[in-house]
Scaffold this active site. Structure first.
Site, PDB file in Angstrom:
ATOM      1  N   ARG A   1       0.048  -1.065   0.078  1.00 12.52           N
ATOM      2  CA  ARG A   1       0.569  -0.296  -0.105  1.00 12.52           C
ATOM      3  C   ARG A   1       0.674   1.456  -0.093  1.00 12.52           C
ATOM      4  O   ARG A   1      -0.320   2.271  -0.280  1.00 12.52           O
ATOM      5  CB  ARG A   1      -1.103   0.305   1.484  1.00 12.52           C
ATOM      6  CG  ARG A   1      -1.565  -1.074   1.263  1.00 12.52           C
ATOM      7  CD  ARG A   1      -2.483  -1.223   2.716  1.00 12.52           C
ATOM      8  NE  ARG A   1      -4.088   0.211   3.326  1.00 12.52           N
ATOM      9  CZ  ARG A   1      -4.708  -0.075   3.138  1.00 12.52           C
ATOM     10  NH1 ARG A   1      -5.353  -1.199   2.894  1.00 12.52           N
ATOM     11  NH2 ARG A   1      -5.829   0.829   2.686  1.00 12.52           N
TER      12      ARG A   1
ATOM     13  N   GLU B   1      -1.226   4.080 -23.206  1.00 14.47           N
ATOM     14  CA  GLU B   1      -1.056   3.967 -22.121  1.00 14.47           C
ATOM     15  C   GLU B   1      -0.903   2.221 -21.375  1.00 14.47           C
ATOM     16  O   GLU B   1      -0.142   1.607 -21.676  1.00 14.47           O
ATOM     17  CB  GLU B   1      -1.506   4.355 -20.811  1.00 14.47           C
ATOM     18  CG  GLU B   1      -1.020   5.316 -20.499  1.00 14.47           C
ATOM     19  CD  GLU B   1      -0.960   6.235 -19.164  1.00 14.47           C
ATOM     20  OE1 GLU B   1      -0.149   6.540 -18.557  1.00 14.47           O
ATOM     21  OE2 GLU B   1      -2.163   5.943 -18.893  1.00 14.47           O
TER      22      GLU B   1
HETATM   23  C1  G6P Z   1       4.366   9.030 -15.249  1.00 15.80           C
HETATM   24  C2  G6P Z   1       2.926   8.968 -14.905  1.00 15.80           C
HETATM   25  C3  G6P Z   1       1.514   9.633 -15.194  1.00 15.80           C
HETATM   26  C4  G6P Z   1       1.562  10.488 -14.438  1.00 15.80           C
HETATM   27  C5  G6P Z   1       3.447  11.132 -14.578  1.00 15.80           C
HETATM   28  C6  G6P Z   1       2.657  12.554 -13.992  1.00 15.80           C
HETATM   29  O1  G6P Z   1       4.042   9.032 -16.516  1.00 15.80           O
HETATM   30  O2  G6P Z   1       3.135   7.259 -16.325  1.00 15.80           O
HETATM   31  O3  G6P Z   1      -0.715   8.316 -15.075  1.00 15.80           O
HETATM   32  O4  G6P Z   1       0.239  11.446 -15.114  1.00 15.80           O
HETATM   33  O5  G6P Z   1       4.160  10.457 -14.362  1.00 15.80           O
HETATM   34  O6  G6P Z   1       2.970  12.084 -12.836  1.00 15.80           O
HETATM   35  P1  G6P Z   1       2.779  13.215 -11.279  1.00 15.80           P
HETATM   36  O7  G6P Z   1       3.384  11.997 -10.206  1.00 15.80           O
HETATM   37  O8  G6P Z   1       3.304  14.581 -11.707  1.00 15.80           O
HETATM   38  O9  G6P Z   1       1.036  13.645 -11.384  1.00 15.80           O
END
Ligand code: G6P
Length: 613
Positions: free
Chosen positions: A27, A493
């Site tokens: 978790r 994705e």
């Molecule tokens: C990565 C993840 C995404 C996310 C992005 C920003 O690319 O795979 O799912 O939206 O980072 O991440 P954060 O933690 O800054 O929201």
């Protein structure tokens, strides 16, 4: 979300508690602690960091003697990760210790009353009020005390309690937060656990504690009571999962588990910030009328889905607060020589709080004199620490790489900021403000309705039908365009299907040349004022033999006559629809990826937290 384990039996409790805590480590946590009761004395040991730190501090549990105890792994919500904020929390007289999952919404009021009556607080957590409340109410009768305590507590809670006067007994109460009793009569031992995974090694028999109910758990017996303290009977059920299945709550992937956690996450993000009189408290972040009036705009910055949440926020803030909003990708913002300063507010959006580009953007905005407010999920992450103010989304740990609950709670948090600014500025009527507050408070029930088995079946059938396609377009106008961007990202994705989002009005400027027989277009139709325009865009796709799956609000359900298939969202205000549309598109992407047997939780080439620029 935090994790709880409790043990009472013939063996030493501490090693069993540590073991249970390790089972909860999927978790995510930032600190942990255990409390063990022996001969009328409760000993508490807590440690910031992973359970391994607690292992070391307690000599793998051998340093604590006692056959009854409670343990906790913490995912910070109120107060930074630290020894002091870790659970268990003890009462001032040392007679009680508690562990808590959830959020006590009236903790501020309770804390004031309890402090005025002499209770000394040693942490910044909301949870600590529970132990002082119990200490204050205690009259020698634990059951009566807990009945009274539950009447005072508002919010969500699963609580395990030790009382020095009750040898061998763990008390448990809960509301809107899971807590079960693990029964192992054969070995003369019983458990409390927030997740079955914590106790599954010892038993497969569990009883789920109901809202408002109380349990008194000893090695020989588990007694259950209703909210008034009247004895009740409860039947155990058998959990057939192995540990890995249990970690995912019985779901095949973390992503679908996290999709299903959204009603709880949205409630936790929204409810505690809306006061009884309808005003919004942004955790003490001050937005004065003078400051709002001084702004010539807001910059919202993020990466990936966080950026998409920002675009949804832009539509909402501009519409209701009438403040110009510029939404930028962090990786572009930092190299754009941004024009910012004291007259621009910068909202930094990040689930992890660690994304390198977003952190760099925050630092640059700050350096140029802009006030920065971060909307972040992970407490005490770099972005949360460095921003001038932080509004936490209470999504809880997100493990699947593709964000779901992280994203929808970001939108909810941006809506709170937008509504607050709109009200301060006097840009919104009281009626509209109250209607939107009401909508925000009910959005989690609507998401729950979308996750009902019949709805899931429908989505699964749809996904099966289109899972072999090679590309998909997502179109929408206004807030629906913002929602399309996230829908397309989710699909590409995790399913590796080429997916692109377009503002529907842009189709005719190029993309329409790609539409041919069988090309799938998901068309979002929730913005009623834009219905006629969307209808003509949809017709332009179907007239080229493209397949249209519409995602529509009930008010726009008539679009079914122009579409091959329509997914109808629950009834909601157009401005709230992006949250519901996101859930529909998450489910679509998830089931398409599942049909294609993709590695859903860990898609190729992607990382959950991108800490390089
Ligand atoms: C990565 C993840 C995404 C996310 C992005 C920003 O690319 O795979 O799912 O939206 O980072 O991440 P954060 O933690 O800054 O929201």
């Amino acid at each position: 979300m935090c994790g709880i384990i409790g043990y009472t039996g013939g063996a030493q409790a501490a090693p069993k508690l540590l073991n249970g805590l390790k089972r909860l480590d999927y978790r995510g946590y930032d600190s942990s602690g255990i409390a063990v009761l022996e001969r009328g004395k409760i000993t508490v040991v807590k440690a910031e960091g992973k359970v391994a730190v607690l292992d070391k501090k307690t000599d793998f549990g051998n340093a604590l003697r006692g056959t009854v105890g409670i343990g906790h792994t913490r995912w910070a919500t109120h107060g930074a990760p630290s020894d002091a904020n870790a659970h268990p929390h003890a009462s001032n007289d040392g007679r009680f210790a508690i562990v808590h999952n959830g959020i006590i919404e009236n903790f501020f009021e309770l804390k004031q009353t309890l402090a005025a009556s002499g209770c000394v607080f040693s942490s910044e957590t909301d949870s600590e009020v529970i132990v002082h409340l119990i200490e204050t109410l205690y009259n020698g009768d634990m059951l009566a005390t807990l009945v009274k305590a539950e009447r005072e507590l508002k919010g969500s809670y699963a609580v395990g309690i030790l009382c020095a006067d009750a040898p061998n007994t763990i008390y448990a109460i809960r509301k809107d937060n899971p807590l079960m009793i693990g029964i192992n009569g054969k070995n003369g031992e019983n458990f409390i656990a927030s997740d079955v995974a914590a106790a599954l090694e010892y038993t497969h028999e569990f009883v789920l504690l109901g809202d408002g109910e109380i349990a008194a758990v000893s090695p020989a017996e588990v007694a259950f009571y209703d909210a008034d303290g009247k004895p009740i009977t409860k039947e155990p059920y058998t959990v057939k999962w192995n540990i890995e299945q249990a970690e995912k709550g019985g779901y095949p992937h973390f992503m679908i588990k996290e999709i299903h956690e959204q009603p709880r996450a949205l409630t936790d993000t929204v409810r505690q910030r809306i006061k009884r009189d309808g005003s919004i408290d942004l955790d003490g972040i001050e937005l004065t009328p003078e400051y709002i009036a001084s702004l010539d705009g807001i910059d919202i910055i993020g990466c990936g889905s966080a950026y998409h949440a920002g675009i949804v926020g832009k539509y909402f803030i501009e519409k209701h607060a009438r403040i110009r909003v510029n939404c930028e990708l962090a990786s572009e913002y930092i190299y754009s020589d941004p024009i910012t300063g004291a007259n621009r507010l910068t909202l930094i959006i990040s689930q992890s709080g660690e994304t390198a580009d977003t952190l760099a953007a925050l630092r640059l905005a700050k350096k140029r004199g802009s006030r920065t407010i971060a909307v972040v999920n992970v407490v005490e992450s770099a972005i949360a620490r460095e921003a001038d103010g932080v509004l936490y989304t209470h999504a809880g740990p997100e493990i699947a790489v593709a964000t779901t609950k992280g994203y929808t709670t970001q939108i909810a948090a941006l809506y709170l900021i937008g509504l607050k600014a709109a009200r301060i500025k006097g840009a919104i009527t009281n009626e509209r403000y109250s209607a939107l507050i009401k909508e925000l408070l009910s959005v989690s029930d609507k998401v729950s309705a979308m996750l009902a088995p019949a709805e899931i079946e429908q989505m699964l059938a749809l996904a099966k039908k289109y899972s072999k396609n090679h590309c998909a377009f997502f179109i929408g106008r206004g807030a629906d365009y913002a929602a399309s961007l996230e829908g397309a990202l989710k699909l590409k994705e995790i399913s590796y299907i080429h997916a692109e989002a377009y503002a529907a009005g842009e189709l005719k400027h190029g993309t329409i040349s790609l539409i041919e027989e069988g090309t799938v277009t998901l068309a979002l139709v929730t913005q009623s004022a834009l219905y006629p325009k969307m209808e003509s865009n949809i017709k332009s796709v179907s007239s080229r033999k493209g397949t249209v799956i519409a995602v529509a609000s009930p008010e726009n359900a008539k679009i079914s006559s122009a579409s091959d298939k329509v997914i109808i969202l629950p009834e909601c205000d157009d401005d709230i629809a992006p949250i519901l549309a996101a859930v529909a598109l998450q489910l679509f992407a998830y089931y398409v990826a599942d049909c294609r047997k993709c590695d859903i939780d860990k898609p190729r080439n992607l990382a959950k937290s991108v800490t390089v620029e």
